[in-house]
Design an enzyme around this catalytic site. Sequence first.
Site, PDB file in Angstrom:
ATOM      1  CD  GLU A 116      -2.927  -1.265   0.238  1.00 33.00           C
ATOM      2  OE1 GLU A 116      -2.929  -0.414  -0.671  1.00 33.00           O
ATOM      3  OE2 GLU A 116      -3.720  -2.217   0.290  1.00 33.00           O
ATOM      4  CG  HIS A 139      -4.190   0.001   5.758  1.00 31.20           C
ATOM      5  ND1 HIS A 139      -5.545   0.206   5.611  1.00 31.20           N
ATOM      6  CD2 HIS A 139      -3.963  -1.260   5.327  1.00 31.20           C
ATOM      7  CE1 HIS A 139      -6.096  -0.892   5.101  1.00 31.20           C
ATOM      8  NE2 HIS A 139      -5.154  -1.799   4.936  1.00 31.20           N
ATOM      9  CG  HIS A 141      -7.370  -5.080   7.849  1.00 33.52           C
ATOM     10  ND1 HIS A 141      -6.812  -6.249   7.381  1.00 33.52           N
ATOM     11  CD2 HIS A 141      -6.970  -4.113   6.982  1.00 33.52           C
ATOM     12  CE1 HIS A 141      -6.107  -6.006   6.281  1.00 33.52           C
ATOM     13  NE2 HIS A 141      -6.171  -4.717   6.026  1.00 33.52           N
ATOM     14  CD  GLU A 169     -13.928  13.091  26.227  1.00 34.71           C
ATOM     15  OE1 GLU A 169     -12.930  12.367  26.076  1.00 34.71           O
ATOM     16  OE2 GLU A 169     -14.178  13.718  27.273  1.00 34.71           O
ATOM     17  CG  HIS A 210      -9.258  -3.345   2.906  1.00 32.51           C
ATOM     18  ND1 HIS A 210      -8.573  -3.520   1.727  1.00 32.51           N
ATOM     19  CD2 HIS A 210      -8.307  -3.400   3.875  1.00 32.51           C
ATOM     20  CE1 HIS A 210      -7.288  -3.687   1.974  1.00 32.51           C
ATOM     21  NE2 HIS A 210      -7.094  -3.598   3.279  1.00 32.51           N
TER      22      HIS A 210
HETATM   23  O1  2HA Z   1      -0.495  -4.862   3.969  1.00 34.22           O
HETATM   24  O2  2HA Z   1      -3.447  -4.595   4.657  1.00 34.22           O
HETATM   25  O3  2HA Z   1      -4.243  -3.547   2.359  1.00 34.22           O
HETATM   26  C1  2HA Z   1      -1.582  -5.672   3.759  1.00 34.22           C
HETATM   27  C2  2HA Z   1      -2.819  -4.888   3.665  1.00 34.22           C
HETATM   28  C3  2HA Z   1      -3.203  -4.468   2.320  1.00 34.22           C
HETATM   29 ZN    ZN Z   2      -5.361  -3.781   4.321  1.00 31.00          ZN
END
Ligand code: 2HA
Ligand code: ZN
Length: 273
Positions: A116, A139, A141, A169, A210
């Site tokens: 990414e 990033h 999940h 908050e 995602h």
């Molecule tokens: O790095 O999360 O979106 C692996 C991921 C791809």
């Molecule tokens: Zn991801």
Amino acid sequence: MTKFIDSPYVTNMREVTRESYLRYWDERNGGNVSYRLLPEEVETYEDVMEVSATYELGFDAPALAGYYYLVTGTGRYFRNVYARPTLDLGLIKISEDGQKYDVVWGFEDGGKPTSEFPSHLMSHIERLKVNPDQRVVFHCHPTNLVALSFTQELSERNLSRLLWKMQAESIVVFPEGIGVIPYMTPGTNEIGEATAAKMSEFQAVLWPHHGVFAAGTSLDETYGLIEVLEKAAMIYSQIGAQGGNIKQEITDQQLQEIAEYFGMTPHEGFLEL
Ligand code: 2HA
Ligand code: ZN
């Protein structure tokens, strides 16, 4: 001479990736982080100056010429970063023409930055325009936030209001709300461009089905933003577990009052006043 592995930057990355993994936000190779370091922060470590590999970026990033990023590796597991930072993390330096990057520390078994990376660097470019102190893109999940993307209308206004109303908050931490892109294929330049376009307006962007992309000044602040988003989504899930029957709520007027009290301006048009 202190080695870069003992720097506060590597320590901070090891700790935050472990924490995120333990919250089930980074199963297998899920999740990635990039953390911009200033030349004066890294150039004091003599072991960071050795170039072990050079790669093409695959897009133009002249705005980031000469910048250093400490970044997680593609295919690597957050679960492992704590124990093996020199393999699963790398420090890269963007070339002066903004077309390539050198690996100057880490990725010792031949690793490369996260799949990414386009989304990260394009997001950095946008956030630098909003606030040049923002150095981190994270990033992951988060379970309840991803779940919301299946059950709720995917509009920024709707999701921002839902999350604001789950915890008093929330609106103080993300007064601009949450950005949302359509579902797209991860790892592509296209998802990077769509994410970055939202990053000009939002500090956090939901990738439906995602995960989330968030930006901030430090690892603590950026990770903290995700914690607050996910906590709000978790409360929503728990309300469902308690039967889903909402008997009272934080009103729009009360949200406006909290925001005002903390000197924040909620996203224009998201509150009904
Ligand atoms: O790095 O999360 O979106 C692996 C991921 C791809
Ligand atoms: Zn991801």
